[in-house]
Motif scaffolding. Structure first.
Motif, short mmCIF file in Angstrom:
data_model
loop_
_atom_site.label_atom_id
_atom_site.label_comp_id
_atom_site.label_asym_id
_atom_site.label_seq_id
_atom_site.Cartn_x
_atom_site.Cartn_y
_atom_site.Cartn_z
N ALA A 153 0.97 -1.55 0.05
CA ALA A 153 -0.20 0.10 -0.20
C ALA A 153 0.86 1.02 -0.11
O ALA A 153 1.70 1.05 0.65
CB ALA A 153 -1.12 -0.05 1.48
N SER A 154 0.25 2.10 -0.58
CA SER A 154 0.61 3.50 -0.29
C SER A 154 -0.23 4.85 -0.26
O SER A 154 -1.17 4.48 -0.15
CB SER A 154 2.15 4.01 -1.55
N ASP A 155 0.25 6.11 0.01
CA ASP A 155 -0.54 7.40 -0.14
C ASP A 155 -0.97 7.58 -1.38
O ASP A 155 -1.80 8.43 -1.37
CB ASP A 155 0.44 8.05 0.63
N PHE A 156 -0.25 7.23 -2.35
CA PHE A 156 -0.71 7.16 -4.00
C PHE A 156 -2.01 6.65 -3.93
O PHE A 156 -1.79 5.72 -4.51
CB PHE A 156 0.31 7.02 -5.02
N LYS A 157 -2.80 7.58 -4.16
CA LYS A 157 -4.45 7.19 -4.93
C LYS A 157 -5.29 8.03 -5.10
O LYS A 157 -4.88 9.39 -4.73
CB LYS A 157 -5.28 5.78 -3.53
N LEU A 158 -5.93 7.65 -6.08
CA LEU A 158 -6.84 8.64 -6.60
C LEU A 158 -8.44 8.71 -5.54
O LEU A 158 -9.02 7.55 -5.91
CB LEU A 158 -7.24 8.81 -7.95
#
Length: 313
Positions: A153-158
């Protein structure tokens, strides 16, 4: 055309502001996507805010938010989302380790009806063995604690505007963005990406910061540590029963119970478990105290409003 807001938390990223604005802007312009870039200066000690101001004078797509002091990345992400005007919002790193090209793929999936598009790490880039091991341990622990697989997981999300509003409406002060954005549900999918190498500046994540991040967010999102206290108490209770039975058997057989060393070790063991348990409970109480006070997640000292209109791109 519906607008995409790109939220970019920045802490001591003076060397990356101009480059991030240029590279992200070029990718979105080429894809004919209406956008705004929301830079959030998390109380940087360098000239990050001045760079944001200078870039905003030349680029009408930029919105800037400046904290009165450093409140942390989680607060910066929430501030960016709160000040974003787009129909959908994406959070990404200012250092461009999240590839801008992936934004287009995320946006197209959102146009297809997905409300949360998760950026999933295919590779983690170049890392030291110690940092990779620390990160691996961190994600294993936090995945178990929160009940969500966060290994990649990452904070990179739309997120669609509805999903953004759902997160912003949550009253908790100590919020864990990665877990909350999965917890809210909505129709979701994922996009894989390769972590890019940082070209300027240094990573803000050390082994110590990862440990602090893990402890803070596990407590914010899960009661698992409290369950550890319960299980430790049960284990000590069972050990006490076994030793009690052994003591009674020896007593009725006419043998004196020996083992002064054993008694000392048991006292140390039980005392250690009690002190650790009190520490865990105390940490939860301190977080409850912070929530009860109701202080804001962040304080904004300065702001630059984007001059772009969502309708004209």
């Amino acid at each position: 055309m519906k607008m995409l807001s790109v939220v970019l938390p920045a802490y001591n990223e003076e060397k990356m502001i101009v480059r991030a604005a240029q590279e992200i802007g070029k990718v979105l312009d080429d894809a004919r996507i209406s956008y705004e870039l929301v830079f959030v200066d998390d109380g940087s000690k360098d000239t990050t805010w001045r760079k944001i101001e200078e870039t905003a004078k030349e680029n009408p797509h930029i919105t800037g938010v400046h904290f009165s002091r450093n409140f942390g990345k989680e607060a910066a992400m929430f501030a960016g989302l709160a000040n974003a005007k787009g129909d959908c919002c994406v959070v990404m790193d200012c250092d461009l380790q999240h590839p801008p090209e992936t934004l287009v793929e995320m946006y197209r999936l959102w146009e297809d009806g997905y409300e949360v598009v998760e950026g999933v790490k295919r590779t983690r880039g170049k890392e030291s063995a110690l940092h990779r091991a620390s990160a691996g341990l961190f994600y294993r622990i936090i995945s178990k604690a929160v009940g969500i697989d966060m290994s990649r997981a990452s904070d990179f999300k739309l997120m669609d505007r509805r999903a953004v509003e759902a997160i912003l409406e949550m009253p908790e002060r100590n919020a864990f963005f990665r877990a909350l954005s999965s917890w809210i549900g909505f129709r979701s999918t994922s996009v894989e990406f390769d972590v890019q190498e940082r070209t300027e500046g240094e990573s803000k994540w050390s082994t110590r910061s990862l440990i602090k991040y893990a402890v803070t967010n596990i407590v914010a999102f899960s009661s698992a540590p409290m369950q550890v206290v319960t299980f430790a108490g049960i284990a000590v209770f069972l050990l006490g029963i076994v030793l009690g039975i052994q003591t009674l058997i020896k007593y009725f057989m006419g043998h004196a119970v020996e083992g002064f060393t054993t008694v000392i070790l048991l006292i140390l063991l039980i005392g250690s478990i009690i002190m650790i348990s009190l520490g865990i409970i105390g940490y939860y109480i301190s977080k409850i105290y912070e929530e009860v006070k109701g202080r804001p997640r962040y304080l904004i000292s300065r702001k630059i409003d984007s001059r772009i209109d969502a309708q004209n791109g």
